[in-house]
Design a protein around this motif. Structure first.
Motif, PDB file in Angstrom:
ATOM      1  N   LEU A  51      -6.359  -0.866   2.489  1.00  0.00           N
ATOM      2  CA  LEU A  51      -6.031  -1.466   1.183  1.00  0.00           C
ATOM      3  C   LEU A  51      -7.297  -1.698   0.361  1.00  0.00           C
ATOM      4  O   LEU A  51      -7.322  -1.431  -0.843  1.00  0.00           O
ATOM      5  CB  LEU A  51      -5.271  -2.777   1.369  1.00  0.00           C
ATOM      6  CG  LEU A  51      -3.815  -2.623   1.836  1.00  0.00           C
ATOM      7  CD1 LEU A  51      -3.247  -3.947   2.336  1.00  0.00           C
ATOM      8  CD2 LEU A  51      -2.944  -2.083   0.685  1.00  0.00           C
ATOM      9  N   ARG A  52      -8.366  -2.185   1.022  1.00  0.00           N
ATOM     10  CA  ARG A  52      -9.618  -2.410   0.269  1.00  0.00           C
ATOM     11  C   ARG A  52     -10.187  -1.082  -0.233  1.00  0.00           C
ATOM     12  O   ARG A  52     -10.716  -0.999  -1.349  1.00  0.00           O
ATOM     13  CB  ARG A  52     -10.640  -3.159   1.142  1.00  0.00           C
ATOM     14  CG  ARG A  52     -10.374  -4.669   1.215  1.00  0.00           C
ATOM     15  CD  ARG A  52     -11.424  -5.400   2.035  1.00  0.00           C
ATOM     16  NE  ARG A  52     -11.252  -5.148   3.454  1.00  0.00           N
ATOM     17  CZ  ARG A  52     -10.475  -5.875   4.265  1.00  0.00           C
ATOM     18  NH1 ARG A  52      -9.824  -6.917   3.795  1.00  0.00           N
ATOM     19  NH2 ARG A  52     -10.355  -5.558   5.537  1.00  0.00           N
ATOM     20  N   GLU A  54      -8.437   1.572  -1.026  1.00  0.00           N
ATOM     21  CA  GLU A  54      -7.582   1.988  -2.158  1.00  0.00           C
ATOM     22  C   GLU A  54      -7.910   1.154  -3.396  1.00  0.00           C
ATOM     23  O   GLU A  54      -7.963   1.675  -4.509  1.00  0.00           O
ATOM     24  CB  GLU A  54      -6.106   1.843  -1.761  1.00  0.00           C
ATOM     25  CG  GLU A  54      -5.106   2.174  -2.866  1.00  0.00           C
ATOM     26  CD  GLU A  54      -5.142   3.625  -3.333  1.00  0.00           C
ATOM     27  OE1 GLU A  54      -5.650   4.489  -2.594  1.00  0.00           O
ATOM     28  OE2 GLU A  54      -4.682   3.882  -4.467  1.00  0.00           O
ATOM     29  N   GLN A  55      -8.169  -0.134  -3.173  1.00  0.00           N
ATOM     30  CA  GLN A  55      -8.533  -1.024  -4.287  1.00  0.00           C
ATOM     31  C   GLN A  55      -9.779  -0.495  -4.996  1.00  0.00           C
ATOM     32  O   GLN A  55      -9.882  -0.529  -6.218  1.00  0.00           O
ATOM     33  CB  GLN A  55      -8.796  -2.430  -3.738  1.00  0.00           C
ATOM     34  CG  GLN A  55      -9.243  -3.443  -4.755  1.00  0.00           C
ATOM     35  CD  GLN A  55      -9.839  -4.687  -4.081  1.00  0.00           C
ATOM     36  OE1 GLN A  55      -9.224  -5.244  -3.182  1.00  0.00           O
ATOM     37  NE2 GLN A  55     -11.007  -5.095  -4.497  1.00  0.00           N
ATOM     38  N   ILE A  66      -3.746  -4.839  -5.712  1.00  0.00           N
ATOM     39  CA  ILE A  66      -4.242  -5.105  -4.350  1.00  0.00           C
ATOM     40  C   ILE A  66      -5.259  -6.234  -4.382  1.00  0.00           C
ATOM     41  O   ILE A  66      -5.212  -7.167  -3.572  1.00  0.00           O
ATOM     42  CB  ILE A  66      -4.859  -3.822  -3.730  1.00  0.00           C
ATOM     43  CG1 ILE A  66      -3.773  -2.768  -3.522  1.00  0.00           C
ATOM     44  CG2 ILE A  66      -5.563  -4.138  -2.422  1.00  0.00           C
ATOM     45  CD1 ILE A  66      -4.294  -1.395  -3.099  1.00  0.00           C
ATOM     46  N   TYR A  69      -3.468  -9.607  -4.683  1.00  0.00           N
ATOM     47  CA  TYR A  69      -2.739  -9.980  -3.457  1.00  0.00           C
ATOM     48  C   TYR A  69      -3.717 -10.416  -2.371  1.00  0.00           C
ATOM     49  O   TYR A  69      -3.478 -11.391  -1.665  1.00  0.00           O
ATOM     50  CB  TYR A  69      -1.878  -8.802  -2.954  1.00  0.00           C
ATOM     51  CG  TYR A  69      -0.505  -8.757  -3.578  1.00  0.00           C
ATOM     52  CD1 TYR A  69      -0.310  -8.282  -4.871  1.00  0.00           C
ATOM     53  CD2 TYR A  69       0.612  -9.196  -2.876  1.00  0.00           C
ATOM     54  CE1 TYR A  69       0.952  -8.235  -5.443  1.00  0.00           C
ATOM     55  CE2 TYR A  69       1.886  -9.150  -3.440  1.00  0.00           C
ATOM     56  CZ  TYR A  69       2.047  -8.668  -4.725  1.00  0.00           C
ATOM     57  OH  TYR A  69       3.302  -8.635  -5.276  1.00  0.00           O
ATOM     58  N   VAL A  76       0.752  -7.302   0.406  1.00  0.00           N
ATOM     59  CA  VAL A  76       0.900  -6.253  -0.607  1.00  0.00           C
ATOM     60  C   VAL A  76       2.253  -5.556  -0.387  1.00  0.00           C
ATOM     61  O   VAL A  76       2.652  -5.359   0.769  1.00  0.00           O
ATOM     62  CB  VAL A  76      -0.270  -5.237  -0.458  1.00  0.00           C
ATOM     63  CG1 VAL A  76      -0.078  -4.017  -1.339  1.00  0.00           C
ATOM     64  CG2 VAL A  76      -1.616  -5.928  -0.738  1.00  0.00           C
ATOM     65  N   THR A  81       1.145   0.105   1.388  1.00  0.00           N
ATOM     66  CA  THR A  81       0.500   0.100   2.708  1.00  0.00           C
ATOM     67  C   THR A  81       1.075   1.193   3.597  1.00  0.00           C
ATOM     68  O   THR A  81       0.340   1.879   4.323  1.00  0.00           O
ATOM     69  CB  THR A  81       0.676  -1.297   3.349  1.00  0.00           C
ATOM     70  OG1 THR A  81       0.439  -2.274   2.346  1.00  0.00           O
ATOM     71  CG2 THR A  81      -0.295  -1.487   4.489  1.00  0.00           C
TER      72      THR A  81
END
Ligand code: C5P
Ligand code: MG
Length: 204
Positions: A51-52, A54-55, A66, A69, A76, A81
């Protein structure tokens, strides 16, 4: 009349072996997974790390969502995810890697159901059981150098609440299926790791 379409998971447990690694924030999931990767041929996929990434990916339409959240310690929406995990698993399978430690996932019931329905059933769950005061100390210590937006006292409290309200029910659900290995982790890393190795030996 409507007919329900029954979809099959993308992989069978014989093709792809998945161990979910669960536990509260600061329980030591990442630390133990790193050790397992060194000693066994696992691929380590941490949902929070995906997720980080993708952020921070340029052009991501989910970056801002993201970020918010994570800061608020909230889960998320599962579609994001699950897509990240599915891609990561498929890429690894293409490269002939079939054994996965999925760390920090599923954190909510919908994720547990969707993953096993659409991707693959997990082999078992390693649950790192850790008292909150120990996790708090570890996270505050990590926060001195991690640079993470959620390793501060306000976010940590929210993450603990989410863990209790939203993630513990996932562990309780798997406990009804008898595939949870509970590991106490309020002790030194190497002692915890001995219990982890015993669990792996018995089950893989
Ligand atoms: O596992 P980690 O502590 O790195 O996760 C950081 C944050 O990422 C969580 O607090 C949550 O906001 C988000 N996350 C999520 N769903 C997951 C895993 C992590 O929303 N399955
Ligand atoms: Mg982690």
């Amino acid at each position: 009349m409507t007919t329900a379409t029954k979809t099959k998971p993308a992989f069978s447990p014989d093709q792809v072996s998945v161990v979910f690694v669960l536990g509260g924030p600061g329980a030591g999931k990442g630390t133990q997974c790193e050790k397992l990767v060194k000693d066994y041929s696992f691929v380590h996929l941490a949902a929070g790390d995906l997720l980080r990434a993708e952020q921070n990916r340029e052009g991501s339409e989910f970056g801002e969502l993201i970020k918010n959240y994570i800061k608020e310690g909230l889960i998320v929406p599962q579609e994001i995810t699950l897509a990240l995990l599915r891609n990561a698993i498929s890429e690894n399978v293409k490269n002939n890697r079939h054994k996965f430690l999925i760390d920090g996932f599923p954190r909510k019931m919908d994720q547990a159901i969707s993953f096993e329905r659409d991707i693959v059933e997990c082999k078992f769950i390693l649950f790192f059981d850790c008292p909150e005061d120990v996790m708090l100390q570890r996270l505050l210590e990590r926060g001195k150098t991690s640079g993470r937006s959620d390793d501060n006292i306000e976010s940590i409290k929210k993450r603990f609440k989410t863990f209790k309200d939203t993630s513990m029910p996932v562990i309780e659900y798997f406990e009804t299926k008898s595939n949870v290995v509970r590991i106490r982790c309020d002790k030194p890393v190497d002692e915890v790791y001995k219990d982890v190795q015993a669990a792996i030996r018995d089950r893989l």
